[in-house]
Design a protein around this motif. Structure first.
Motif, mmCIF file in Angstrom:
data_model
loop_
_atom_site.group_PDB
_atom_site.id
_atom_site.type_symbol
_atom_site.label_atom_id
_atom_site.label_comp_id
_atom_site.label_asym_id
_atom_site.label_seq_id
_atom_site.Cartn_x
_atom_site.Cartn_y
_atom_site.Cartn_z
ATOM 1 N N GLU A 41 -17.149 -9.417 0.385
ATOM 2 C CA GLU A 41 -17.797 -8.031 -0.161
ATOM 3 C C GLU A 41 -18.376 -7.364 0.798
ATOM 4 O O GLU A 41 -18.111 -6.458 0.397
ATOM 5 C CB GLU A 41 -18.682 -8.638 -1.104
ATOM 6 N N ARG A 42 -18.249 -7.958 2.078
ATOM 7 C CA ARG A 42 -18.947 -7.585 3.512
ATOM 8 C C ARG A 42 -17.957 -6.560 3.527
ATOM 9 O O ARG A 42 -18.057 -5.818 4.296
ATOM 10 C CB ARG A 42 -19.259 -8.333 4.106
ATOM 11 N N ALA A 43 -16.779 -7.122 3.732
ATOM 12 C CA ALA A 43 -15.938 -5.971 4.491
ATOM 13 C C ALA A 43 -15.439 -5.005 3.371
ATOM 14 O O ALA A 43 -15.271 -3.349 4.234
ATOM 15 C CB ALA A 43 -14.631 -7.223 3.940
ATOM 16 N N ARG A 44 -15.228 -5.338 2.027
ATOM 17 C CA ARG A 44 -15.836 -3.831 1.282
ATOM 18 C C ARG A 44 -16.010 -2.993 1.516
ATOM 19 O O ARG A 44 -16.376 -1.996 1.600
ATOM 20 C CB ARG A 44 -15.315 -4.507 -0.260
ATOM 21 N N THR A 45 -17.762 -3.401 1.895
ATOM 22 C CA THR A 45 -18.886 -2.494 1.808
ATOM 23 C C THR A 45 -18.778 -1.595 3.809
ATOM 24 O O THR A 45 -18.697 -0.498 3.751
ATOM 25 C CB THR A 45 -20.474 -3.218 2.252
ATOM 26 N N ALA A 46 -18.566 -2.488 4.227
ATOM 27 C CA ALA A 46 -18.550 -2.317 5.632
ATOM 28 C C ALA A 46 -17.486 -0.384 5.488
ATOM 29 O O ALA A 46 -17.508 0.084 6.313
ATOM 30 C CB ALA A 46 -17.503 -2.953 7.019
ATOM 31 N N LEU A 47 -15.655 -0.919 4.717
ATOM 32 C CA LEU A 47 -14.868 -0.486 4.965
ATOM 33 C C LEU A 47 -15.219 1.163 4.209
ATOM 34 O O LEU A 47 -15.304 2.242 4.984
ATOM 35 C CB LEU A 47 -13.501 -0.799 3.707
ATOM 36 N N LEU A 48 -16.070 1.320 3.286
ATOM 37 C CA LEU A 48 -16.728 2.526 2.219
ATOM 38 C C LEU A 48 -17.643 2.881 2.982
ATOM 39 O O LEU A 48 -17.636 4.026 3.395
ATOM 40 C CB LEU A 48 -17.019 1.814 0.729
ATOM 41 N N SER A 49 -18.574 2.779 3.976
ATOM 42 C CA SER A 49 -19.702 2.872 4.724
ATOM 43 C C SER A 49 -18.892 3.446 6.068
ATOM 44 O O SER A 49 -19.684 5.007 5.902
ATOM 45 C CB SER A 49 -20.652 1.397 5.375
#
Length: 267
Positions: A41-49
């Motif tokens: 989830e942290r990786a997906r959030t970082a990508l979007l951010s």
């Protein structure tokens, strides 16, 4: 560079309008980055951010903004940059992130209903009389365009003219060839953005048609060079008299326009 930034900021203001969806997008980003989460989830959030930060950096940075405006999509359609901003994806992911598998179905249903309500109240209705109107015909183009194209076709058939090339007033540019692709034109709707001219003659014709006091003698000269045998001009007695004096013939009339024919063989 300051002017480029000002233009980018104005386009941004026009894009966000009076709704709060951009605020909802930024709030969703803050929520996602401020909530503990697993590695995936942290990786997906970082990508979007980081993608969103990168987007705004390119959008507002004067150098990249100027390059995009002048050499890519054009300044007048710079708002299309927002097509690549993952605004709906981030908002949806922010709400979906709260739907934990362990939650009872009633709480999940309440969260979904709450999310839909928040999205509805932070936006603005698009189904308004200002945005929609009843179409004049099945082609969804102004009826006067349909009528003038039909009159040009009837006149060309009567005269035995197979090649029809028309000059029209600017407000009709986007529609004529949507209805009748057999009618050629020296330039299309991109001329309104000062683009899309085939040659200097077509640009001269456009400049004459944009003039407050058009040089009709020059219009005839460039019409001959571009083999334009039809002209759609505003209904005006003085203009009609001048054009007829230059060799044009009245080929049809509408409420606001007069259709003229120019016999290129006699010139």
């Amino acid at each position: 560079m300051r002017e480029v930034f000002r233009m980018a900021w104005e386009v941004y203001g026009q894009f966000i309008g009076s709704g709060m969806h951009m605020g909802l997008f930024l709030a969703a980003l803050l929520f996602l980055n401020g909530t503990p989460k697993a590695n995936a989830e942290r990786a997906r959030t970082a990508l979007l951010s980081w993608y969103s930060v990168f987007f705004f950096g390119i959008y507002f940075f004067p150098v990249t903004a100027k390059i995009i405006m002048e050499y890519c999509i054009g300044a007048d359609v710079y708002w299309r940059m927002f097509w690549i901003l993952p605004l709906p994806m981030v908002v949806a992911y922010g709400f979906a992130f709260q739907l934990k598998p362990a939650l009872p179905w009633r709480k999940k249903a309440a969260l979904v209903a709450g999310a839909a309500l928040v999205i509805a109240v932070t936006g603005s209705a698009v189904y308004t009389p200002q945005n929609f109107s009843k179409a004049d015909n099945i082609y969804k183009i102004p009826q006067n365009v349909v009528d003038l194209c039909d009159q040009i076709e009837e006149d060309a058939t009567m005269r035995g003219v197979s090649h029809k090339k028309a000059i029209v007033v600017n407000e009709l540019l986007p529609y004529v060839r949507q209805y009748d692709a057999e009618i050629c034109m020296p330039y299309g709707r991109n001329a309104l953005r000062n683009k899309g001219f085939e040659n200097k003659n077509s640009k001269k014709i456009y400049q004459v048609m944009c003039s407050q006091q058009p040089d009709l003698q020059s219009l005839k000269k460039y019409s001959k060079r571009e083999a334009c045998n039809y002209l759609v001009y505003y209904k005006d007695n003085l203009a009609q008299e001048a054009l007829c004096g230059l060799g044009y013939e009245v080929a049809g009339e509408l409420d606001a326009y007069t259709i003229f024919y120019l016999n290129l063989k006699d010139l």
